[in-house]
Design an enzyme around this catalytic site. Structure first.
Site, PDB file in Angstrom:
ATOM      1  N   GLU A 123      -6.580 -11.925   3.173  1.00  0.00           N
ATOM      2  CA  GLU A 123      -7.455 -11.001   3.242  1.00  0.00           C
ATOM      3  C   GLU A 123      -8.123 -10.964   2.039  1.00  0.00           C
ATOM      4  O   GLU A 123      -7.625 -10.775   0.822  1.00  0.00           O
ATOM      5  CB  GLU A 123      -6.625  -9.454   3.394  1.00  0.00           C
ATOM      6  N   HIS A 169       0.800  -1.225   0.071  1.00  0.00           N
ATOM      7  CA  HIS A 169       0.079   0.215   0.036  1.00  0.00           C
ATOM      8  C   HIS A 169       0.947   1.331   0.043  1.00  0.00           C
ATOM      9  O   HIS A 169       0.465   2.177  -0.599  1.00  0.00           O
ATOM     10  CB  HIS A 169      -0.774  -0.250   1.178  1.00  0.00           C
ATOM     11  N   HIS A 200      -7.925  -7.352  -0.264  1.00  0.00           N
ATOM     12  CA  HIS A 200      -6.688  -7.009  -0.750  1.00  0.00           C
ATOM     13  C   HIS A 200      -6.244  -7.529  -2.023  1.00  0.00           C
ATOM     14  O   HIS A 200      -6.088  -8.759  -2.148  1.00  0.00           O
ATOM     15  CB  HIS A 200      -5.541  -7.360   0.334  1.00  0.00           C
ATOM     16  N   ASP A 252      -7.660  -2.076  -1.655  1.00  0.00           N
ATOM     17  CA  ASP A 252      -8.553  -2.888  -0.817  1.00  0.00           C
ATOM     18  C   ASP A 252      -9.932  -2.525  -1.022  1.00  0.00           C
ATOM     19  O   ASP A 252     -10.126  -1.256  -1.195  1.00  0.00           O
ATOM     20  CB  ASP A 252      -8.469  -2.611   0.851  1.00  0.00           C
TER      21      ASP A 252
END
Length: 193
Positions: A162, A98, A165, A105
Site C-alpha cells: 500500500e 492501526h 500506509h 494512511d
C-alpha cells in the site's frame, strides 16, 4: 489482550493538518461509513514522527492529507469482512498496527491545492497499490517516492502492498488498544473486545 494507552488527537496537536478520514464516510472498500465519530488519533511516539514529516513536507511546499490513523479493532473486523485478503487487510485476530495507534494512511497535496496523483486510489486493493509497480506511470511513481521520503524522513517505514500506509518501526511491538470510539456494526461482523 487490549491496552488502554492514551492516544493523542491530531486535530488538537496539528490544527492546520488536513484530516479526511476515509472510514468516517463511504469512500472506502466497504462502501459505507465505519466510524461513528471522525476522530484521528495516534500514539505519542507516532506523533513525534508525524511532526517531523509535516515539517519535511512543508519544506517542499507540500501538505500531508490524513486518511486514517488509529483504527478500532471493531473497524478492522469490518475491513477484513469486506476484503479478507491478508496481502491488503490484516485479520483482526492478528491485530493491525492501526489498532495499536502506530500506523497512518495518507497522501500529499501540492501548493496549488491539488492531491498528487499516486497512480492508484486509497483502498484500491490491487497490485497498482503496491509501493513500486511497473504499471504505475512515472509521474505517479515519483509522487510515491516523494511521499515515502517525507514519511521515512520523519521516522516511519512503509509497507510494500500500500503506497499510502506508513507505520513506526517495530509497530507490532506496541500493544493492541481497547477501542477508543464506536463503529457502525455490520451484520455478520464479529464483536471484538
Amino acid at each position: 489482550m487490549s491496552d488502554t494507552t492514551e492516544l493523542v488527537d491530531l486535530a488538537v496537536i496539528f490544527p492546520d493538518l488536513e484530516i479526511e478520514l476515509k472510514y468516517a464516510c463511504a469512500d472506502n472498500i466497504t462502501g459505507k461509513a465505519i466510524y461513528q465519530q471522525a476522530r484521528c488519533l495516534l500514539h505519542k511516539d507516532a506523533i513525534t514522527a508525524l511532526a517531523k514529516s509535516i515539517s519535511i513536507a512543508q519544506l517542499s511546499g507540500l501538505q500531508l492529507v490524513i486518511y486514517d490513523a488509529y483504527r478500532p479493532q471493531q473497524a478492522q473486523a469490518m475491513l477484513w469482512q469486506a476484503c479478507p485478503d491478508p496481502q491488503y487487510v490484516v485479520d483482526v485476530t492478528v491485530g493491525s498496527n492501526h489498532s495499536r495507534g502506530t500506523a497512518i494512511d495518507l497522501t500529499l497535496r501540492d501548493e496549488h491545492g491539488n492531491i498528487l496523483d499516486m497512480g492508484a486510489g486509497f483502498d484500491e486493493m490491487h497490485e497498482r497499490s503496491h509501493a513500486y509497480h511497473p504499471s504505475v506511470p512515472p509521474a505517479a511513481q515519483r509522487n510515491r517516492l516523494l511521499l515515502n521520503a517525507i514519511m521515512t524522513g520523519g521516522g516511519f517505514v512503509g509497507i510494500s502492498s500500500e503506497w499510502w500506509h506508513f507505520e513506526l518501526p517495530q509497530a507490532a511491538s506496541y500493544p493492541l488498544l481497547a477501542d477508543q470510539f464506536s463503529c457502525f456494526i455490520s451484520p455478520g461482523t464479529q464483536h471484538v473486545s
